[in-house]
Design a protein around this motif. Structure first.
Motif, PDB file in Angstrom:
ATOM      1  N   ASP A  96       0.835  -1.209   0.000  1.00 46.02           N
ATOM      2  CA  ASP A  96       0.000   0.000   0.000  1.00 46.02           C
ATOM      3  C   ASP A  96       0.868   1.256   0.000  1.00 46.02           C
ATOM      4  O   ASP A  96       0.504   2.275  -0.586  1.00 46.02           O
TER       5      ASP A  96
ATOM      6  N   ASP B 241      -1.509   2.001   4.928  1.00 49.41           N
ATOM      7  CA  ASP B 241      -2.266   1.528   6.092  1.00 49.41           C
ATOM      8  C   ASP B 241      -3.010   0.212   5.841  1.00 49.41           C
ATOM      9  O   ASP B 241      -3.771  -0.238   6.694  1.00 49.41           O
ATOM     10  N   HIS B 242      -2.813  -0.404   4.690  1.00 53.21           N
ATOM     11  CA  HIS B 242      -3.665  -1.547   4.340  1.00 53.21           C
ATOM     12  C   HIS B 242      -3.482  -2.752   5.269  1.00 53.21           C
ATOM     13  O   HIS B 242      -4.455  -3.441   5.569  1.00 53.21           O
TER      14      HIS B 242
HETATM   15 MG   LIG Z   1      -4.351   2.666   2.320  1.00 51.97          MG
END
Ligand SMILES: [Mg+2]
Length: 225
Positions: free
Chosen positions: A32, A39-40
């Protein structure tokens, strides 16, 4: 397959999906970070936490209620785009379960087709756009092919997980058309789509769980009973 065995299988599948996500949280964040905010991995951990809350809230109901609760919890989490997408996918899976689809090749294909149909009401993304559709669409097609060839549940999910992994890997060379990454154009190439990767990890977990739960005797080609 008896209802209680199906229910246990879904619990194992959801737990194995969570383990896959937890084991790969850093990698998902790094993917990400290539074209997004990184933040994935954390978002997916939050999503899997919402799944666990659904499991904890079960009071003896069956697969349909389990998948409905999972969907409802995923739709409510604060985890960017992935909460609504996964919540919608599980809404479709729950609908399939409500229609009596079981944990067999044809039932799985129908449930995931219903999940894909539900998602198509939510996003116009197509395979090639570098989204989770790049993993989900080939996975559903693999399930339908497996069902048509008389495969059992284990083989169906293994083929779906392989197809999803190949689809997710292929997003590495694609240009993003959705999400923050679309602003980067060509620069979005060079890392796989995080959402497609997460979905393929979840399907790998599903496949591993069913492989471990069922032995040859109770996973014949159409164990719908
Ligand atoms: Mg993200």
């Amino acid at each position: 397959m008896a209802q209680d065995k199906s229910y246990q299988a879904w619990l194992d599948m959801l737990n194995a999906a969570q383990a896959q996500i937890a084991d790969n949280e850093e990698q998902l964040g790094a993917l990400d970070a290539h074209a997004g905010d990184g933040d994935h991995g954390a978002s997916m951990n939050r999503a899997m936490g919402a799944v666990q809350e659904a499991i904890a809230g079960m009071q003896g109901e069956g697969v349909e209620e389990l998948l409905k609760k999972v969907s409802g919890n995923l739709l409510r989490i604060d985890a960017g785009a992935i909460g609504p997408l996964l919540g919608t996918l599980f809404r479709g899976l729950a609908k399939g379960a409500a229609e009596g689809k079981g944990l067999n090749a044809g039932g799985l294909a129908d449930m995931f087709r219903a999940g894909l149909d539900a998602l198509r009401g939510q996003t116009k993304a197509q395979p090639g756009d570098k989204t989770l559709m790049d993993a989900l669409v080939p996975a559903v097609e693999a399930m339908e092919g497996a069902a048509a060839s008389g495969a059992n549940a284990r083989s169906t999910l293994a083929q779906a997980a392989d197809a999803a992994a190949a689809g997710a890997a292929a997003t590495t060379d694609q240009v993003a058309k959705y999400g923050r990454a679309r602003n980067l154009g060509e620069q979005s190439k060079g890392a796989a789509d995080p959402g497609a990767t997460s979905l393929s990890l979840m399907l790998r977990g599903f496949a591993d769980a069913v492989r471990d739960l069922l032995d040859d005797d109770d996973d014949p080609e159409t164990p719908n009973a």
